[in-house]
Enzyme design. Sequence first.
Site, PDB file in Angstrom:
ATOM      1  N   ASP A 166       0.830  -1.209   0.000  1.00  0.00           N
ATOM      2  CA  ASP A 166       0.000   0.000   0.000  1.00  0.00           C
ATOM      3  C   ASP A 166       0.861   1.256   0.000  1.00  0.00           C
ATOM      4  O   ASP A 166       0.637   2.193  -0.776  1.00  0.00           O
ATOM      5  CB  ASP A 166      -0.913  -0.021   1.235  1.00  0.00           C
ATOM      6  CG  ASP A 166      -2.328   0.436   0.901  1.00  0.00           C
ATOM      7  OD1 ASP A 166      -2.641   0.513  -0.293  1.00  0.00           O
ATOM      8  OD2 ASP A 166      -3.104   0.699   1.836  1.00  0.00           O
TER       9      ASP A 166
ATOM     10  N   ASP B 107      -8.922  -2.376   2.529  1.00  0.00           N
ATOM     11  CA  ASP B 107      -8.810  -1.731   3.839  1.00  0.00           C
ATOM     12  C   ASP B 107      -9.852  -2.254   4.825  1.00  0.00           C
ATOM     13  O   ASP B 107      -9.784  -1.939   6.018  1.00  0.00           O
ATOM     14  CB  ASP B 107      -8.964  -0.211   3.687  1.00  0.00           C
ATOM     15  CG  ASP B 107      -7.888   0.371   2.775  1.00  0.00           C
ATOM     16  OD1 ASP B 107      -6.758  -0.138   2.813  1.00  0.00           O
ATOM     17  OD2 ASP B 107      -8.195   1.304   2.010  1.00  0.00           O
TER      18      ASP B 107
END
Length: 478
Positions: free
Chosen positions: A333, A393
């Site tokens: 990420d 997420d």
Amino acid sequence: VAADEGILHASGSGVPPVTKDYCIIYNSNWVSLPKTLDNATFRTLENLTSTVLCSSAEVPSGLMKDKAVVVMRGNCTFLEKARIAQSLGAKMLLIASKSRLSGISDNKTDFEDVTLPIALIRYNDIVDMQLVLGNEVNVTLYSPPLPEFDYSMVVIFLIAVFTVALGGYWSGVAELENLKAVASPGERETRWKKEENVTFTPVTVIFFVVICCVMLVLLYFFYKWLVYVIISVFCLASAMSLYNCLAALIGEIPFGQCRITCSNKTIEVRLIFLAIFCIGAAVVWAVFRNEDRWAWILQDILGVAFCLNFIKTLKMPNFKSCVILLGLLLLYDVFFVFITPFITKNGASIMVEVAAGPFGNSEKLPVVIRVPRLEHSASTLCDLPFSLLGFGDIIVPGLLVAYCRRFDVQTRSSSIYYISCTIAYAVGMVLTFIVLALMKMGQPALLYLVPCTLITSSIIAWRRKEMKKFWKGSSYQV
């Protein structure tokens, strides 16, 4: 030289007048726009998109006087267009662009003799303006300050925490049912085989992260083709996930259990209707996915079902696998959000570009929870009218929350791991939103969620003197 986002407020000639706002790009070094519509001066819009205004001979004398004029971009500089428009009496110059809006830049000293506001606007918005408001339109420009906080984040927060908490709880319920199953050798072996098919080992975790990296890069370079593959996969997976979620609820209803037999197999009639409903929901979203007014609601419902089913189905065997998965995806990420801007030609983050649809692509990836921004601003019109949170997420920390819940069930620890990890996830989300508001740029949420959840789970296991068992897993060692 900076480029700024602003709003063109257009009003039709009807009674009552119909109004609509459009995105503009302007340069604050050349002109300062008011922050509100209070005491705003409206100008009649003269549509001259049939010309590029590189010569005063292109426009009849007196046509522009005291008006706002829109012309096409190209053939000459903004400065040349502005000087011609000003000399012909125009009070505002709009330059329509068929390509993606970009910053307006030039030497400030060259524009010292130009007094009229200059702004760049999408050509499609001019066409829409005529269709919605008619040919007689009055316009004005303003640039409201960017809001520090948008309440759509509260909705995103509630959806994310609800999904993680429910997914973890559902996984614990399934684990409890497994422990209560009849412990005959045949059934035990069948159950273990089933669990092995949905269990992440350290090797499969690494392979999964590599696949994620390759897929993201391919999407960046071949977005306009692969986006339809992702849409198709999402429709299939979300329909199946919605069916699994609703079937679990329907299974608790003791009535309406009428069955039919076909090819020596029996199935409940209500489940047939449920399957039709779920497939229909996915098809409706696929057809109307670009309808911003309401399609986001259906996408979020399907997305929540997808995340719930993923968290419940995919099991982490131990805390070791959780640390490897969350740690690698944290690096993934951060790299694709913060490092790739130094690599790409346009200086944009690959992660943010793919999430928003690179190069102005109208098709968006359906791998995010979307909530319309509730605060009115130029950024809402010009950039993303939605606040976004990726499925990753929710799913990635959700797998850790689910493991904590199953560990609670296996060790009869009164849900201490599950509750603590869920609260840590909520704290990580709040921290993400705080940094987002301060930095005014997209954030890799896992940068805040992973440390919060992993550190909290580790502290609980250490304080309860169960770290060894928590690290290696419990029932999976039998």
